[in-house]
Scaffold this active site. Structure first.
Site, mmCIF file in Angstrom:
data_model
loop_
_atom_site.group_PDB
_atom_site.id
_atom_site.type_symbol
_atom_site.label_atom_id
_atom_site.label_comp_id
_atom_site.label_asym_id
_atom_site.label_seq_id
_atom_site.Cartn_x
_atom_site.Cartn_y
_atom_site.Cartn_z
ATOM 1 N N ASP A 145 0.825 -1.216 0.000
ATOM 2 C CA ASP A 145 0.000 0.000 0.000
ATOM 3 C C ASP A 145 0.856 1.262 0.000
ATOM 4 O OD1 ASP A 145 0.938 -0.442 2.555
ATOM 5 O OD2 ASP A 145 -1.020 -0.847 3.431
ATOM 6 N N HIS B 139 -7.011 -4.891 10.064
ATOM 7 C CA HIS B 139 -6.737 -4.642 8.641
ATOM 8 C C HIS B 139 -5.433 -5.305 8.212
ATOM 9 C CE1 HIS B 139 -4.629 -0.486 9.531
ATOM 10 N NE2 HIS B 139 -3.716 -1.442 9.447
ATOM 11 N N GLU C 96 -9.693 -2.054 5.481
ATOM 12 C CA GLU C 96 -10.310 -1.808 6.780
ATOM 13 C C GLU C 96 -11.535 -2.706 6.982
ATOM 14 O OE1 GLU C 96 -8.430 -0.144 8.591
ATOM 15 O OE2 GLU C 96 -8.336 2.001 8.167
HETATM 16 C C1 F6R Z 1 1.555 -1.420 6.158
HETATM 17 C C2 F6R Z 1 0.212 -1.935 6.270
HETATM 18 C C3 F6R Z 1 -0.531 -1.992 7.553
HETATM 19 C C4 F6R Z 1 0.329 -2.305 8.775
HETATM 20 C C5 F6R Z 1 -0.522 -2.312 10.033
HETATM 21 C C6 F6R Z 1 0.303 -2.600 11.276
HETATM 22 O O1 F6R Z 1 2.036 -1.553 4.817
HETATM 23 O O2 F6R Z 1 -0.321 -2.298 5.276
HETATM 24 O O3 F6R Z 1 -1.519 -2.974 7.434
HETATM 25 O O4 F6R Z 1 0.946 -3.543 8.594
HETATM 26 O O5 F6R Z 1 -1.157 -1.089 10.178
HETATM 27 O O6 F6R Z 1 1.205 -1.575 11.493
HETATM 28 P P1 F6R Z 1 2.294 -1.673 12.631
HETATM 29 O O7 F6R Z 1 3.249 -2.746 12.225
HETATM 30 O O8 F6R Z 1 2.959 -0.321 12.636
HETATM 31 O O9 F6R Z 1 1.572 -1.990 13.905
#
Ligand code: F6R
Length: 240
Positions: A67, A137, A142
């Site tokens: 993303d 997600h 979402e």
């Molecule tokens: C990032 C992504 C998100 C994150 C998720 C967890 O490319 O697609 O789904 O993997 O928000 O983020 P962290 O690892 O910062 O808790």
């Protein structure tokens, strides 16, 4: 779905990096799917170390990121383009022309369709790493009423904006939209690794491993995939 519980973040990172290393060694021209966020940072650090030790090479690798935010440029240090170069690509021998991160600077609908075509033309993703939001997600898919199949433009939910505000000066600076691979795009990867660490992820890890398979907890769909490894530290596994 295989669940591997590690003693801490470092062990989780090494376990995920070892799966990537095995993939790269057995198929040097693999198509790898990368994620951003705090969780995979340790995995990328391990991969850079393995590269520097001469154990792996990225020279024939093609990459696709999950993303990218809409509304900030690639040069912005909060863009996922910047993140990937900072944490991985600038430190290994990947060919920049084989790096794919959604380009959110032009027509978004065209980019979504083109991204799907580029993944298909590359032969599909061999190994995809995903983190998980505390709302379940994966990518930026979402919770909602249905699983969205292909790369699409999403409005980020308030909970995601608040969770990501830690990287920005304030929640008001967090972009509200992103382009993300769809659930179908992620499910088409031949192998998926999900990493999660910390007690803040314990509820959602329990829900996706043991709860209902529902688009309200998007990562739960991974239980339908035939090659998924969930790698968690003890804190994230504490409610399993
Ligand atoms: C990032 C992504 C998100 C994150 C998720 C967890 O490319 O697609 O789904 O993997 O928000 O983020 P962290 O690892 O910062 O808790």
């Amino acid at each position: 779905m295989v669940v591997k519980i590690c003693k801490d973040y470092d062990e989780m990172s090494r376990a995920a990096a070892n799966i990537f290393a095995a993939q790269i060694i057995t198929k040097p021209d693999s198509v790898l799917g990368f994620a951003t966020g705090s969780t995979p940072e340790g995995t990328y650090k391990e991969l850079v170390k393995m590269y520097k030790e001469g154990l792996i090479s990225f020279k024939d690798i093609t990459s696709f990121n999950l993303d990218e935010y809409v509304g900030i440029t690639r040069e912005n240090d909060q863009s996922y383009y910047y993140f990937m170069h900072h944490h991985l690509f600038d430190h290994v021998d990947i060919n920049e022309s084989n790096v794919n991160i959604p380009n959110t600077g032009g027509n978004l609908q065209d980019e979504c369709m083109d991204y799907e075509h580029r993944i298909k033309a590359a032969g599909g993703v061999d190994l995809q790493i995903v983190g998980i939001g505390n709302n379940g997600h994966i990518g930026f898919n979402e919770p909602c009423d249905n699983f969205v199949e292909n790369t699409n433009v999403v409005e980020l939910q308030q909970r995601t904006i608040e969770a990501n505000a830690r990287f920005f000066d304030s929640a008001d600076d967090v972009p509200t939209r992103a382009v993300t691979m769809g659930i179908g795009t992620i499910m088409r990867a031949r192998k998926v690794v999900l990493v999660a660490s910390g007690e803040g992820k314990a509820d959602i890890i329990r829900d996706i491993v043991k709860g209902k398979i529902t688009p309200m907890a998007p990562a739960s769909v991974l239980r339908f995939h035939n090659d998924v490894t969930v790698i968690v530290d003890k804190a994230a596994a504490s409610l399993l």
